[in-house]
Design a protein around this motif. Structure first.
Motif, mmCIF file in Angstrom:
data_model
loop_
_atom_site.group_PDB
_atom_site.id
_atom_site.type_symbol
_atom_site.label_atom_id
_atom_site.label_comp_id
_atom_site.label_asym_id
_atom_site.label_seq_id
_atom_site.Cartn_x
_atom_site.Cartn_y
_atom_site.Cartn_z
ATOM 1 N N SER A 179 -43.728 -3.811 27.112
ATOM 2 C CA SER A 179 -43.037 -3.552 25.936
ATOM 3 C C SER A 179 -41.567 -3.098 26.075
ATOM 4 N N TYR A 180 -40.873 -3.131 24.893
ATOM 5 C CA TYR A 180 -39.456 -2.868 24.936
ATOM 6 C C TYR A 180 -38.821 -2.557 23.435
ATOM 7 N N VAL A 181 -37.662 -2.214 23.524
ATOM 8 C CA VAL A 181 -36.799 -1.907 22.393
ATOM 9 C C VAL A 181 -35.341 -2.129 22.817
ATOM 10 N N GLN B 296 -36.897 -1.591 28.571
ATOM 11 C CA GLN B 296 -38.169 -2.400 28.880
ATOM 12 C C GLN B 296 -39.033 -1.601 29.720
ATOM 13 N N GLN B 297 -40.243 -1.619 29.487
ATOM 14 C CA GLN B 297 -41.351 -0.996 30.043
ATOM 15 C C GLN B 297 -42.026 -1.806 30.984
ATOM 16 N N ASP C 96 -44.939 -2.197 31.209
ATOM 17 C CA ASP C 96 -46.270 -3.035 30.594
ATOM 18 C C ASP C 96 -45.690 -4.166 29.718
ATOM 19 N N ILE D 171 -47.755 -9.376 23.156
ATOM 20 C CA ILE D 171 -46.823 -8.524 22.360
ATOM 21 C C ILE D 171 -46.521 -8.613 21.322
ATOM 22 N N THR E 125 -38.646 -4.135 18.118
ATOM 23 C CA THR E 125 -39.457 -3.627 19.081
ATOM 24 C C THR E 125 -40.712 -4.435 19.353
ATOM 25 N N ASP F 133 -47.007 -11.672 15.524
ATOM 26 C CA ASP F 133 -47.962 -11.423 16.416
ATOM 27 C C ASP F 133 -49.005 -12.478 16.669
ATOM 28 N N THR G 184 -44.321 -4.309 21.297
ATOM 29 C CA THR G 184 -45.494 -3.407 21.867
ATOM 30 C C THR G 184 -46.495 -4.046 22.117
ATOM 31 N N LEU G 185 -47.232 -3.772 23.280
ATOM 32 C CA LEU G 185 -48.573 -4.288 23.742
ATOM 33 C C LEU G 185 -49.747 -4.044 23.082
ATOM 34 N N LYS G 186 -50.399 -5.203 23.095
ATOM 35 C CA LYS G 186 -51.807 -4.877 22.575
ATOM 36 C C LYS G 186 -52.929 -6.078 22.919
#
Length: 133
Positions: free
Chosen positions: A39-41, A34-35, A37, A70, A55, A93, A57-59
């Motif tokens: 985001s994670y995997v 996990q990052q 921001d 996310i 996965t 999303d 991701t941030l948007k």
């Protein structure tokens, strides 16, 4: 009275554990990153054939609020009791919600030609005037 006793016995039998609880399934592989921001995997695999990965991701949000969101994209698979391998891919999303894809998922029947013709005609009509409510 006999019916009540019979129903009580059936309820007790139905509430009994169906499988021994001492069966432990080992995790063969597990990863998570996990990052800052958000985001994670992650991914994992078990000895009974269950596999999953995702996965996030941030948007920027598509809605009126300006919060970031996310977007999750992933897949999992397992073997059904009949031996069939079940695989599912998905995306989740803020615009479309959860969208799964898999060969095992039911699909709607085709639209009958007469209904499709009516839908095509309705799509060509101008929008209705605004209501006075």
């Amino acid at each position: 009275m006999r019916v009540i006793i019979l129903l009580a016995v059936v309820a007790i039998v139905a509430s009994a554990p169906q499988k021994p609880a001492d069966q432990v399934i080992a995790i063969l592989k597990q990863e998570f990153d996990q990052q800052a921001d958000g985001s994670y995997v992650y991914s994992y695999e078990t000895e009974n054939g269950i596999k999953a990965d995702e996965t996030g991701t941030l948007k920027k949000a598509s809605g009126p609020d300006s919060n970031d969101v996310i977007v999750a994209q992933g897949a999992f698979s397992y073997t059904a009791p009949d031996g069939t391998v079940i695989s599912l891919n998905y995306v989740a999303d803020d615009e479309n919600g959860f969208k799964p894809e898999g060969a095992h998922l039911p699909t709607p029947p085709p639209i009958p030609p007469a209904i499709q013709k009516a839908l095509d005609y309705l799509a060509t009509l101008p929008p209705p005037p605004p209501s006075r409510s």
